[in-house]
Design a protein around this motif. Sequence first.
Motif, mmCIF file in Angstrom:
data_model
loop_
_atom_site.group_PDB
_atom_site.id
_atom_site.type_symbol
_atom_site.label_atom_id
_atom_site.label_comp_id
_atom_site.label_asym_id
_atom_site.label_seq_id
_atom_site.Cartn_x
_atom_site.Cartn_y
_atom_site.Cartn_z
ATOM 1 N N GLY A 248 6.094 -7.170 -31.429
ATOM 2 C CA GLY A 248 7.304 -6.431 -32.575
ATOM 3 C C GLY A 248 7.863 -5.308 -32.994
ATOM 4 N N PRO A 249 5.862 -4.653 -33.163
ATOM 5 C CA PRO A 249 7.562 -3.366 -33.133
ATOM 6 C C PRO A 249 7.379 -2.709 -32.360
ATOM 7 N N CYS A 250 6.993 -2.671 -31.495
ATOM 8 C CA CYS A 250 7.467 -2.046 -29.563
ATOM 9 C C CYS A 250 9.059 -2.503 -29.185
ATOM 10 N N ALA A 251 8.795 -3.862 -29.740
ATOM 11 C CA ALA A 251 10.029 -4.165 -29.048
ATOM 12 C C ALA A 251 11.227 -4.010 -29.887
ATOM 13 N N MET A 252 11.089 -3.912 -30.772
ATOM 14 C CA MET A 252 11.822 -3.317 -31.860
ATOM 15 C C MET A 252 12.137 -1.626 -32.353
ATOM 16 N N TYR A 253 11.339 -0.810 -31.635
ATOM 17 C CA TYR A 253 11.815 0.586 -31.335
ATOM 18 C C TYR A 253 12.529 0.531 -29.552
#
Length: 454
Positions: A248-253
């Motif tokens: 999730g966070p990696c996809a946001m970044y």
Amino acid sequence: MDKQFNRRNFLTAGAALAGGLMLPRAFAAAGRERLRIGMIGTGMRGQVLLKELLRRDDVEVVALCDIDPVMLGRALAQAEKAGKPRPRTFGDDRDPQAYKRMLDSKALDGVIIATPWEWHAPMAIAAMQAKVPVGCEVVAGITLQDHWDVLNTQLKTNTPYMLLENVCFRRDVMSVLQMVRAGVFGELVHLQGGYQHDLRAVKFNSGDPAKPYGGGVEFGAKGFSEAHWRTEHSVKRNGELYPSHGIGPCAMYTNINRGNRFTRINSFATKARGLHDYVVKQGGRDHPNAQVKFSLGDIVTTTLSTENGETILLQHDTSLPRPYSLGFRVQGTNGLWMDVNHSIHVEGQTKPHQWDDFQAWQDKYEHPLWRKYGEQAAGAGHGGMDFFVIHAFVEALKAQAPMPIDIYDAVTWSAITPLSEQSVAQNFATLDFPDFTNGQWCNRKPIFAFGDRY
């Protein structure tokens, strides 16, 4: 992957997009100051989310559904303790389809789904067909077809759907999002994340409702809470079973589905030893569960490539003794952040070849949401993250606004599981990653948690 399978699903999604179903539609929540929310699944996770719903003045929890009388009773006690009206209950008769009666009641502005994984897709589909907006706990589905079905239902009905991935709202994760967008790390090159959490005492217990974690080596019919259902996935499946906390966070970044996309995926799994050893150590070699063969590799490593050239590495590690960590790493041309050592290195701003403590950087780049709601989030589950994930769902419904973690995010992040299982089963093959947006990723803009509304 089967090209005919992909084409069939692409055509279905494309038809929905062509029909203009991406535009918001007025739901029952429109103009309401107080949302009527129902909850399907009142177990340990459901009760944490229920706490956040009950402490809001703009939410009325009007219905609870669970076929476990112990958990349903605990949820009702929560509502009573909070001084809120007693919600209507469904599932008291142990009917697994009781949730459908709740959805047919025409008295819901939204529903939270916090049930065992295998129920997420059918329950979300039923809710969207009933035009009830969905906040669904991770994961979105089990099979790849589940994900297409959930997506196509959302596109057909245009019913709001949000994946309740709380780690996207973690304080340091959101500060790093601010840093990424400010260019602190330069151009991103490589990211890491995962679910590295010793779950042995979650997957096994004595079956006593008073002791949901540990205390025995039972699971399945003899287990309670997560041991009743979650452990079976470790028996039968081998892959990245819980990807969204890391991805999730990696996809946001990396702006996945919003100017970028996953292109390829592969997964490697180690041998399975940890759960068997735990049973033997806790219950003895003569315990029947010492004879169970677990399929899930103790550590599953998944690699993804993206259209814009980044690589992302995920690790699922839940069967061995270890401290908790999600193992985040965000690395670019100017430096990197790693959560394992709570440190950062930025060329020209920190000492050469040395780590700098991350706290000062986190404070400097504090996300506006944490600045505004940090005090309200104090005491919420998972260090405040559960306040934010419920807050985001409720505020988006009230505003009739796009969900900050939307249907495309949900199915893309969650589909890593069946794809990883396929990769492992095919001798760690590298697979094409499906484009659930049907090409729309090129034009979609980042929206996650921007502004003060969410």
